[in-house]
Write a protein that holds these residues in place. Structure first.
Motif, short mmCIF file in Angstrom:
data_model
loop_
_atom_site.label_atom_id
_atom_site.label_comp_id
_atom_site.label_asym_id
_atom_site.label_seq_id
_atom_site.Cartn_x
_atom_site.Cartn_y
_atom_site.Cartn_z
N ASP A 12 0.62 -1.05 0.06
CA ASP A 12 0.22 -0.11 0.04
C ASP A 12 0.88 1.30 0.08
O ASP A 12 1.09 1.79 0.83
N LYS A 132 -0.90 -5.40 1.83
CA LYS A 132 -2.39 -5.56 1.60
C LYS A 132 -2.88 -7.03 2.13
O LYS A 132 -2.44 -7.93 1.81
N ASP A 204 -1.36 -2.47 -10.50
CA ASP A 204 -2.30 -1.02 -10.43
C ASP A 204 -2.13 -0.13 -11.45
O ASP A 204 -2.51 0.71 -11.34
N LYS A 222 -6.93 -1.73 -7.41
CA LYS A 222 -7.24 -0.61 -6.75
C LYS A 222 -7.42 -0.61 -5.22
O LYS A 222 -8.63 -1.10 -4.86
N GLY A 223 -6.63 -0.38 -4.35
CA GLY A 223 -6.66 -0.44 -2.95
C GLY A 223 -7.03 -2.03 -2.67
O GLY A 223 -6.01 -2.65 -2.91
N GLU A 224 -8.14 -2.26 -2.24
CA GLU A 224 -8.57 -3.62 -1.84
C GLU A 224 -9.52 -4.33 -3.08
O GLU A 224 -9.62 -5.29 -2.76
#
Length: 230
Positions: A12, A132, A204, A222-224
């Motif tokens: 992250d 993550k 990503d 994208k993020g989680e």
């Protein structure tokens, strides 16, 4: 086989930039290297710098930065603080203990001795929690990253991973010997793994399109949130 970009994908953030900021806490003089690196990165992402310009510019800046770290008394003091590898924060990530990171049978170097060694270990003691939660490592996973082997390699060892395709540094001279950007990624991947198929690739960024093209299936992170794009 699964292959993963590292920064922004399973980590992250941008680990190399985070390491810059972390090192500046111990020796503020390294701040002078951050602006040039960001300038090259922005130019590259906007299509205003070629891969060759990136290789030259980032390599030159990284060399100066690493030499500053190796000569820094404050950073070198980290090596005397009894810093141990802390695996508790990532116990959920790997059932097996971390082992020596290798790439196709050749050991990827640990961080060079001196200030950089202590700095990298201290950084990952603090930042392994930023891996993550969705990522669960498998023994044959491959990390394919533009970051350096001597920095991301430590995170891979703590994850129990043994295969890394990364930018490389000669630990003795602090010279950048290879930058694993863009089209260099699949080129280096094929040099190391031949025609071994990539069942899944995670990234990503669309700047990894050359790696997306190699994979049977590809996913955008994208993020989680993970979305299949191929």
């Amino acid at each position: 086989m699964r292959a993963f970009d590292f920064d922004g994908t399973i980590y992250d953030g941008e680990s190399l930039f985070d390491l810059y900021l972390y090192s500046a806490r111990h020796d503020p003089k390294v701040f002078r290297h951050i602006a040039p690196v960001l300038r090259y990165a922005i130019k590259y992402k906007l299509g205003r710098a070629t891969l060759e310009q990136m290789e030259y510019g980032v390599g030159r800046i990284a060399r100066k930065y690493l030499r500053d770290l190796s000569e820094s008394r404050r950073v070198n003091d980290l090596c005397g603080n009894g810093l141990d590898v802390v695996l508790d924060d990532v116990a959920h990530l790997a059932d097996e203990p971390a082992e020596t990171l290798q790439s196709v049978g050749d050991e990827v170097p640990r961080p060079p001795s001196g200030g950089l060694d202590g700095l990298v270990r201290a950084f990952w003691d603090r930042n392994m929690r930023r891996i993550k939660p969705w990522y669960r490592p498998l023994p044959d996973d491959v990390i394919v990253t533009a970051s350096f082997d001597v920095t991301v390699g430590e995170a891979c060892r703590r994850l129990g991973l043994s295969r890394l395709v990364a930018s490389t540094i000669d630990p003795a001279s602090m010279e950048v010997t290879y930058l694993n950007f863009n089209t260099n990624k699949p080129k280096r991947f094929r040099e190391l793994f031949g025609d071994e198929p990539i069942d899944e690739f995670y990234t990503d960024s669309r700047f990894d399109q050359p790696m997306i093209d190699l994979a049977r299936h590809a996913f955008m992170v994208k993020g989680e949130r993970i979305t299949q794009i191929k």
